[in-house]
Design a protein around this motif. Sequence first.
Motif, PDB file in Angstrom:
ATOM      1  N   THR A   4      -6.106   1.797   1.447  1.00 55.00           N
ATOM      2  CA  THR A   4      -5.099   2.223   0.478  1.00 55.00           C
ATOM      3  C   THR A   4      -5.199   3.727   0.234  1.00 55.00           C
ATOM      4  OG1 THR A   4      -5.289   0.053  -0.571  1.00 55.00           O
ATOM      5  CG2 THR A   4      -4.068   1.730  -1.764  1.00 55.00           C
ATOM      6  N   GLY A  10     -10.496   3.309  -4.096  1.00 53.50           N
ATOM      7  CA  GLY A  10     -10.101   2.071  -3.448  1.00 53.50           C
ATOM      8  C   GLY A  10     -11.176   1.024  -3.675  1.00 53.50           C
ATOM      9  N   THR A  70      -1.043  -0.650  -9.015  1.00 47.22           N
ATOM     10  CA  THR A  70      -0.967  -1.859  -8.209  1.00 47.22           C
ATOM     11  C   THR A  70       0.492  -2.097  -7.833  1.00 47.22           C
ATOM     12  OG1 THR A  70      -1.642  -4.203  -8.082  1.00 47.22           O
ATOM     13  CG2 THR A  70      -0.816  -3.398 -10.212  1.00 47.22           C
ATOM     14  N   THR A  78      -3.797   5.448   3.203  1.00 48.10           N
ATOM     15  CA  THR A  78      -2.336   5.484   3.108  1.00 48.10           C
ATOM     16  C   THR A  78      -1.894   6.573   2.145  1.00 48.10           C
ATOM     17  OG1 THR A  78      -2.240   3.097   3.534  1.00 48.10           O
ATOM     18  CG2 THR A  78      -0.273   4.108   2.589  1.00 48.10           C
ATOM     19  N   ASP A 100      -3.889  -3.279  -4.318  1.00 47.81           N
ATOM     20  CA  ASP A 100      -2.741  -4.167  -4.243  1.00 47.81           C
ATOM     21  C   ASP A 100      -3.058  -5.525  -4.867  1.00 47.81           C
ATOM     22  OD1 ASP A 100      -3.473  -6.223  -2.041  1.00 47.81           O
ATOM     23  OD2 ASP A 100      -3.940  -4.312  -1.100  1.00 47.81           O
ATOM     24  N   LYS A 142       0.824  -1.207   0.000  1.00 48.46           N
ATOM     25  CA  LYS A 142       0.000   0.000   0.000  1.00 48.46           C
ATOM     26  C   LYS A 142       0.856   1.255   0.000  1.00 48.46           C
ATOM     27  CE  LYS A 142      -3.928  -2.270   2.153  1.00 48.46           C
ATOM     28  NZ  LYS A 142      -4.680  -2.518   3.405  1.00 48.46           N
TER      29      LYS A 142
END
Length: 264
Positions: free
Chosen positions: A104, A174, A233, A107, A210, A80
Amino acid sequence: MLARQRQEMILDEVRRAGAVQVSNLVLRLGVSDMTIRRDLDALARGGLVEKVYGGATSTLGRSTDEPGFEAKSVRQLAEKEAIARAATEFVRPGTAIGLTAGTTTWTLARFLDDVADLTVVTNSVRVADVLQQRGRTDRTVVLTGGIRTPSDALVGPVAVQSLRSLHLDLVFLGVHGMAAKAGFTTPNLQESETNRAFAEAASRLVVVADHAKWATVGISTIVGFDEVDVLVTDDGLHSDARRMLSEEVHELVVADLDSRGGSA
């Protein structure tokens, strides 16, 4: 082979088959019984598998299963962060961006400190808190309001109505899962509607997801692969998935964990 690489291979097999046996993994990976058990312990602590006698099973249940924010926030931390670094390169000073709810995007919010004069629209209290705690006077944070989900997204008619009148330069989306036929999905119907409103408000749509989201399918599709301008990704995504996605999305960016950078 590094522990992270070995655990990713184990997790891929769990997702494919639904379960794994320690004895089979020992033969396949050429390591000891104790090494495999330690790997399974690490995956189980992250909520990624459920340990059973002699092996482990998948925690991916029904398409409506929705892990809470805390459970998701400890998964794929390095991935992430690498994705967030790469995604930040798309943000320009003086623009209006959207950040949907999720770990994500949360983050990513922590990596926006150096971008000046931003207006950020989000349906996540946690994302809004991160952005406001930075103390920048040249930043406007807009929280949509709405009904709170288990993953801490604000959704429903209030959130959707807030978004329908907006025009955002860039939206970071996300997702719960991504799969060949389903596209990008969520296990929450109201969150799907809210995220579609985010997508419709975007001049450019960037999905941040991810590799562990691959082959995971929630009950509702947010957008199809061909509706996404950029997918960011990480390099844990296997080559077959990369090839398919590179043909479907307009741009595929793969963040490299080793260099902590991003490459197309």
